[in-house]
Structures are given as structure tokens and as C-alpha cells.
Design a protein around this motif. Structure first.
Motif, PDB file in Angstrom:
ATOM      1  N   UNK A 174       0.818  -1.196   0.000  1.00  0.00           N
ATOM      2  CA  UNK A 174       0.000   0.000   0.000  1.00  0.00           C
ATOM      3  C   UNK A 174       0.858   1.253   0.000  1.00  0.00           C
ATOM      4  N   UNK A 175       0.398   2.287  -0.670  1.00  0.00           N
ATOM      5  CA  UNK A 175       1.184   3.502  -0.841  1.00  0.00           C
ATOM      6  C   UNK A 175       1.572   4.128   0.484  1.00  0.00           C
ATOM      7  N   UNK A 176       0.645   4.150   1.444  1.00  0.00           N
ATOM      8  CA  UNK A 176       0.904   4.824   2.713  1.00  0.00           C
ATOM      9  C   UNK A 176       1.959   4.115   3.554  1.00  0.00           C
ATOM     10  N   UNK A 177       2.240   2.850   3.247  1.00  0.00           N
ATOM     11  CA  UNK A 177       3.215   2.081   4.030  1.00  0.00           C
ATOM     12  C   UNK A 177       4.574   1.959   3.338  1.00  0.00           C
ATOM     13  N   UNK A 178       4.723   2.610   2.217  1.00  0.00           N
ATOM     14  CA  UNK A 178       5.982   2.547   1.472  1.00  0.00           C
ATOM     15  C   UNK A 178       6.712   3.877   1.583  1.00  0.00           C
ATOM     16  N   UNK A 179       7.996   3.810   1.919  1.00  0.00           N
ATOM     17  CA  UNK A 179       8.804   5.018   2.037  1.00  0.00           C
ATOM     18  C   UNK A 179       9.816   5.105   0.902  1.00  0.00           C
ATOM     19  N   UNK A 180      10.334   6.293   0.711  1.00  0.00           N
ATOM     20  CA  UNK A 180      11.378   6.476  -0.299  1.00  0.00           C
ATOM     21  C   UNK A 180      12.590   5.621   0.043  1.00  0.00           C
ATOM     22  N   UNK A 181      12.918   5.546   1.339  1.00  0.00           N
ATOM     23  CA  UNK A 181      14.064   4.736   1.760  1.00  0.00           C
ATOM     24  C   UNK A 181      13.871   3.263   1.397  1.00  0.00           C
ATOM     25  N   UNK A 182      12.654   2.756   1.572  1.00  0.00           N
ATOM     26  CA  UNK A 182      12.382   1.355   1.234  1.00  0.00           C
ATOM     27  C   UNK A 182      12.518   1.124  -0.264  1.00  0.00           C
ATOM     28  N   UNK A 183      12.055   2.073  -1.049  1.00  0.00           N
ATOM     29  CA  UNK A 183      12.171   1.946  -2.503  1.00  0.00           C
ATOM     30  C   UNK A 183      13.642   1.964  -2.917  1.00  0.00           C
ATOM     31  N   UNK A 227      -3.125   2.062 -12.652  1.00  0.00           N
ATOM     32  CA  UNK A 227      -4.475   2.625 -12.777  1.00  0.00           C
ATOM     33  C   UNK A 227      -5.269   2.430 -11.489  1.00  0.00           C
ATOM     34  N   UNK A 228      -5.173   1.247 -10.894  1.00  0.00           N
ATOM     35  CA  UNK A 228      -5.929   0.980  -9.666  1.00  0.00           C
ATOM     36  C   UNK A 228      -5.382   1.791  -8.494  1.00  0.00           C
ATOM     37  N   UNK A 229      -4.074   1.943  -8.436  1.00  0.00           N
ATOM     38  CA  UNK A 229      -3.473   2.727  -7.357  1.00  0.00           C
ATOM     39  C   UNK A 229      -3.897   4.192  -7.454  1.00  0.00           C
ATOM     40  N   UNK A 230      -3.932   4.712  -8.671  1.00  0.00           N
ATOM     41  CA  UNK A 230      -4.311   6.115  -8.864  1.00  0.00           C
ATOM     42  C   UNK A 230      -5.755   6.348  -8.428  1.00  0.00           C
ATOM     43  N   UNK A 231      -6.618   5.371  -8.639  1.00  0.00           N
ATOM     44  CA  UNK A 231      -8.016   5.520  -8.235  1.00  0.00           C
ATOM     45  C   UNK A 231      -8.180   5.423  -6.723  1.00  0.00           C
ATOM     46  N   UNK A 232      -7.286   4.681  -6.067  1.00  0.00           N
ATOM     47  CA  UNK A 232      -7.413   4.481  -4.619  1.00  0.00           C
ATOM     48  C   UNK A 232      -6.764   5.582  -3.798  1.00  0.00           C
ATOM     49  N   UNK A 233      -5.730   6.216  -4.340  1.00  0.00           N
ATOM     50  CA  UNK A 233      -4.950   7.167  -3.548  1.00  0.00           C
ATOM     51  C   UNK A 233      -5.034   8.573  -4.144  1.00  0.00           C
ATOM     52  N   UNK A 234      -5.693   9.498  -3.460  1.00  0.00           N
ATOM     53  CA  UNK A 234      -5.846  10.867  -3.973  1.00  0.00           C
ATOM     54  C   UNK A 234      -4.524  11.553  -4.279  1.00  0.00           C
ATOM     55  N   UNK A 235      -3.495  11.322  -3.456  1.00  0.00           N
ATOM     56  CA  UNK A 235      -2.208  11.983  -3.692  1.00  0.00           C
ATOM     57  C   UNK A 235      -1.577  11.507  -4.988  1.00  0.00           C
ATOM     58  N   UNK A 236      -1.754  10.235  -5.296  1.00  0.00           N
ATOM     59  CA  UNK A 236      -1.199   9.694  -6.537  1.00  0.00           C
ATOM     60  C   UNK A 236      -1.984  10.181  -7.737  1.00  0.00           C
ATOM     61  N   UNK A 289       5.627   9.129  -5.447  1.00  0.00           N
ATOM     62  CA  UNK A 289       4.579   9.230  -6.455  1.00  0.00           C
ATOM     63  C   UNK A 289       5.179   9.382  -7.851  1.00  0.00           C
ATOM     64  N   UNK A 290       6.225  10.191  -7.963  1.00  0.00           N
ATOM     65  CA  UNK A 290       6.888  10.367  -9.253  1.00  0.00           C
ATOM     66  C   UNK A 290       7.470   9.045  -9.745  1.00  0.00           C
TER      67      UNK A 290
END
Length: 213
Positions: A31-40, A112-121, A59-60
Motif C-alpha cells: 500500500x502507498x501509505x506504508x511505502x517510504x522512499x528509503x524502502x524503494x 491505474x488501480x493505485x491512482x483511483x485508490x490514492x488521492x495523492x497519486x 509518487x513520481x
């Protein structure tokens, strides 16, 4: 020297793609909220500082593939026959890029599904499309077949490419959402054809008359 520069650019492109794939994989899993830049960065085997050299945010990194698809479309539009109308060139470019890259991979549906679920994305995707819209409008204007119907004049020549670029990107978004809503049950290019054909119809045209029997 040119060979060295070419290798350097290819390495950068490979790193950028690796970061994008790591971001997509981790976001799909956690999930987007549980992923950090450091983890990526860790998943892509780079430092946090190196991540910042390629992307401003997670997001970028997630939307990089989406932007690359549209930029490929822009390039394909440039190579379409000059005698085609701008809208036909846009439609043809979709088929060209689809045939070159192949069927839409799993990551397209995930984005596409992530963009629909997460307003910030979704907000970041819309901001990215606004920038790409300007590039697309410029390519359309370069074809020189906008505003020549005798009514719009210079205003039409300036307005029509921007309206057409915006309509095209909206059509792409609608087609992608329809595709994921249908659980990818039919080829995305087929849905894109339907949406682009419908978008090309004048909105003030009377609907076809239904015949009984």
C-alpha cells in the motif's frame, strides 16, 4: 566520447526503470501509505541521495511508466503520415505504440488501480498529464491542420490543439479505467478504439434513431 555518453545515459535509464519497478512492486504489496522512499531505494539497491537524483517523490517514481507511455505516443504522432488529420494521427499513434510495446502489462493495471485508490497519486498523475498535455498540443499544432476550417482563424489555431490534446488524454484515462473495471477481460487497445471513436463524435449531434423490430 559519444559512446561513453551513450552508455551513461543508458545506465541512467536502467536505474530509473529499476526504481520505478521497485516502487510499483512495494506499493502493490504494502500500500502507498506504508511505502517510504528509503524502502524503494533499498529495493532498487541505490542510496536515498541517488533516488533524489531521479525522482522527487515516491509518487513520481510510481508514475514514471505512465509518463513514458505517453511520451512514446508523442514520438509516434510525429512519425504519422502528414496527410492524416490530427485526431487520426493520435488514434494511429495509439495503435503504433501498442503494437511496438505489446499488450498492456500487469503494471499498467496496477498503476491505474493505485491512482483511483490514492488521492495523492491521482493528483500527481493529473499534474503530470498537464505537462504532457502541453507537449502533445505542440505536436498537434506542428501538423498544421488545426484551425483551417475558415471559422476559427488564429484563435482556433491556438485553441484546437490544446482542446484536442486534453480530450485525447481524458480518453486514455477513461479507457484505462474501463479496462480495469472490466478486470482486463478484453484488450485495452480495443477499448481505446471505442472511446476515441466516441470522443471524435460531435457532442451536439443527435443520437442515432432506434428502430423497433
Amino acid at each position: 566520447m559519444q559512446i561513453t555518453a551513450g552508455l551513461r545515459e543508458r545506465k541512467k535509464a536502467e536505474t530509473r526503470q529499476a526504481v520505478h519497478e521497485a516502487a510499483l512492486r512495494l506499493t502493490a504489496e504494502h500500500g502507498l501509505e506504508h511505502v517510504t522512499v528509503e524502502a524503494i531505494a533499498d529495493a532498487a539497491n541505490i542510496s536515498r541521495r541517488t533516488f533524489s537524483n531521479y525522482f522527487a517523490s515516491k509518487e513520481d517514481a510510481l508514475l514514471y511508466g505512465d509518463e513514458q507511455r505517453i511520451r512514446l505516443l508523442v514520438e509516434r504522432i510525429r512519425t504519422r503520415p502528414a496527410e492524416e488529420s490530427a485526431w487520426r494521427a493520435l488514434h494511429g499513434a495509439v495503435r503504433d505504440s501498442y503494437g511496438e510495446v505489446g499488450g498492456p502489462e500487469r503494471e499498467w493495471a496496477i498503476r491505474a488501480r493505485l491512482a483511483k485508490r490514492h488521492p495523492s497519486l491521482l493528483a500527481r498523475q493529473l499534474a503530470s498529464h498537464a505537462n504532457l498535455e502541453r507537449e502533445l498540443a505542440q505536436v498537434i499544432a506542428e501538423r498544421g491542420d488545426c484551425g483551417d476550417d475558415g471559422d476559427d482563424g488564429d484563435d482556433g489555431a491556438a485553441t484546437r490543439p490544446r482542446v484536442m490534446a486534453a480530450a485525447f488524454l481524458v480518453a486514455m484515462r477513461i479507457a484505462t479505467h474501463m479496462w480495469t473495471d472490466e478486470q482486463e477481460s478484453r484488450p485495452l487497445v480495443e477499448i481505446m478504439d471505442d472511446v476515441l471513436d466516441e470522443m471524435a463524435r460531435p457532442f451536439d449531434m443527435d443520437p442515432p434513431t432506434r428502430r423497433d423490430g
